[in-house]
Design a protein around this motif. Structure first.
Motif, PDB file in Angstrom:
ATOM      1  N   UNK A 289       0.157   1.207  14.346  1.00 44.68           N
ATOM      2  CA  UNK A 289      -0.264   0.371  13.224  1.00 44.68           C
ATOM      3  C   UNK A 289      -0.390   1.194  11.944  1.00 44.68           C
ATOM      4  N   UNK A 290      -0.882   2.422  12.067  1.00 42.03           N
ATOM      5  CA  UNK A 290      -0.999   3.292  10.892  1.00 42.03           C
ATOM      6  C   UNK A 290       0.381   3.630  10.331  1.00 42.03           C
ATOM      7  N   UNK A 291       1.344   3.865  11.203  1.00 44.05           N
ATOM      8  CA  UNK A 291       2.707   4.179  10.758  1.00 44.05           C
ATOM      9  C   UNK A 291       3.304   2.983  10.028  1.00 44.05           C
ATOM     10  N   UNK A 292       3.094   1.778  10.548  1.00 42.54           N
ATOM     11  CA  UNK A 292       3.588   0.570   9.892  1.00 42.54           C
ATOM     12  C   UNK A 292       2.959   0.428   8.507  1.00 42.54           C
ATOM     13  N   UNK A 293       1.651   0.690   8.399  1.00 40.17           N
ATOM     14  CA  UNK A 293       0.965   0.595   7.110  1.00 40.17           C
ATOM     15  C   UNK A 293       1.498   1.633   6.122  1.00 40.17           C
ATOM     16  N   UNK A 294       1.755   2.849   6.578  1.00 43.62           N
ATOM     17  CA  UNK A 294       2.290   3.904   5.706  1.00 43.62           C
ATOM     18  C   UNK A 294       3.677   3.517   5.217  1.00 43.62           C
ATOM     19  N   UNK A 295       4.510   2.994   6.116  1.00 48.11           N
ATOM     20  CA  UNK A 295       5.857   2.566   5.718  1.00 48.11           C
ATOM     21  C   UNK A 295       5.784   1.471   4.659  1.00 48.11           C
ATOM     22  N   UNK A 296       4.847   0.529   4.815  1.00 50.19           N
ATOM     23  CA  UNK A 296       4.690  -0.549   3.837  1.00 50.19           C
ATOM     24  C   UNK A 296       4.269   0.013   2.479  1.00 50.19           C
ATOM     25  N   UNK A 297       3.346   0.984   2.486  1.00 52.12           N
ATOM     26  CA  UNK A 297       2.921   1.606   1.227  1.00 52.12           C
ATOM     27  C   UNK A 297       4.076   2.345   0.556  1.00 52.12           C
ATOM     28  N   UNK A 298       4.868   3.075   1.340  1.00 48.77           N
ATOM     29  CA  UNK A 298       6.001   3.809   0.778  1.00 48.77           C
ATOM     30  C   UNK A 298       7.047   2.854   0.220  1.00 48.77           C
ATOM     31  N   UNK A 299       7.282   1.746   0.915  1.00 54.13           N
ATOM     32  CA  UNK A 299       8.248   0.753   0.444  1.00 54.13           C
ATOM     33  C   UNK A 299       7.775   0.125  -0.862  1.00 54.13           C
ATOM     34  N   UNK A 300       6.469  -0.197  -0.943  1.00 56.71           N
ATOM     35  CA  UNK A 300       5.911  -0.769  -2.169  1.00 56.71           C
ATOM     36  C   UNK A 300       5.988   0.224  -3.325  1.00 56.71           C
ATOM     37  N   UNK A 301       5.693   1.495  -3.047  1.00 57.66           N
ATOM     38  CA  UNK A 301       5.783   2.516  -4.093  1.00 57.66           C
ATOM     39  C   UNK A 301       7.208   2.687  -4.563  1.00 57.66           C
ATOM     40  N   UNK A 302       8.167   2.615  -3.647  1.00 61.34           N
ATOM     41  CA  UNK A 302       9.578   2.711  -4.029  1.00 61.34           C
ATOM     42  C   UNK A 302      10.002   1.547  -4.892  1.00 61.34           C
ATOM     43  N   UNK A 303       9.552   0.349  -4.550  1.00 65.25           N
ATOM     44  CA  UNK A 303       9.877  -0.834  -5.359  1.00 65.25           C
ATOM     45  C   UNK A 303       9.258  -0.725  -6.741  1.00 65.25           C
ATOM     46  N   UNK A 304       8.040  -0.175  -6.806  1.00 64.21           N
ATOM     47  CA  UNK A 304       7.378   0.012  -8.098  1.00 64.21           C
ATOM     48  C   UNK A 304       8.148   1.005  -8.968  1.00 64.21           C
ATOM     49  N   UNK A 305       8.645   2.077  -8.363  1.00 64.95           N
ATOM     50  CA  UNK A 305       9.426   3.047  -9.131  1.00 64.95           C
ATOM     51  C   UNK A 305      10.739   2.461  -9.623  1.00 64.95           C
ATOM     52  N   UNK A 306      11.376   1.648  -8.794  1.00 57.24           N
ATOM     53  CA  UNK A 306      12.630   1.014  -9.212  1.00 57.24           C
ATOM     54  C   UNK A 306      12.427   0.069 -10.382  1.00 57.24           C
ATOM     55  N   UNK A 307      11.244  -0.546 -10.437  1.00 51.62           N
ATOM     56  CA  UNK A 307      10.944  -1.497 -11.503  1.00 51.62           C
ATOM     57  C   UNK A 307      10.721  -0.819 -12.850  1.00 51.62           C
ATOM     58  N   UNK A 308      10.463   0.474 -12.844  1.00 47.03           N
ATOM     59  CA  UNK A 308      10.208   1.194 -14.107  1.00 47.03           C
ATOM     60  C   UNK A 308      11.421   1.320 -14.925  1.00 47.03           C
TER      61      UNK A 308
END
Length: 77
Positions: A58-77
């Motif tokens: 579950x922790x790995x799934x949560x980390x992957x979700x955070x990394x994916x969200x951070x990547x999407x945020x960077x792409x939006x810049x």
């Protein structure tokens, strides 16, 4: 399927080891990573590593979700 990440940076002498040892250590926060210096230790770690528990999964799934969200945020810049 979750599997452990085992890094064993190649090196010819201790000067090269000192240069390469930090490369696998610089991982995203919360990424489970085992760094070993000798290949036989990497093999031993892989053979003795138990499957991650449900909590770790579950922790790995949560980390992957955070990394994916951070990547999407960077792409939006």
């Amino acid at each position: 399927m979750n599997v452990p990440i085992i890094s064993c940076p190649p090196w010819m002498d201790y000067a090269e080891l000192a240069m390469n040892l930090n490369s696998p250590v610089v991982m995203p926060s919360g990424t489970p990573n085992l760094t070993v210096v000798r290949l036989d230790n990497a093999t031993q770690a892989a053979l003795n590593e138990p499957r991650p528990s449900e909590k770790l999964s579950q922790e790995i799934i949560a980390i992957k979700a955070k990394l994916k969200a951070a990547g999407a945020e960077l792409k939006a810049l």
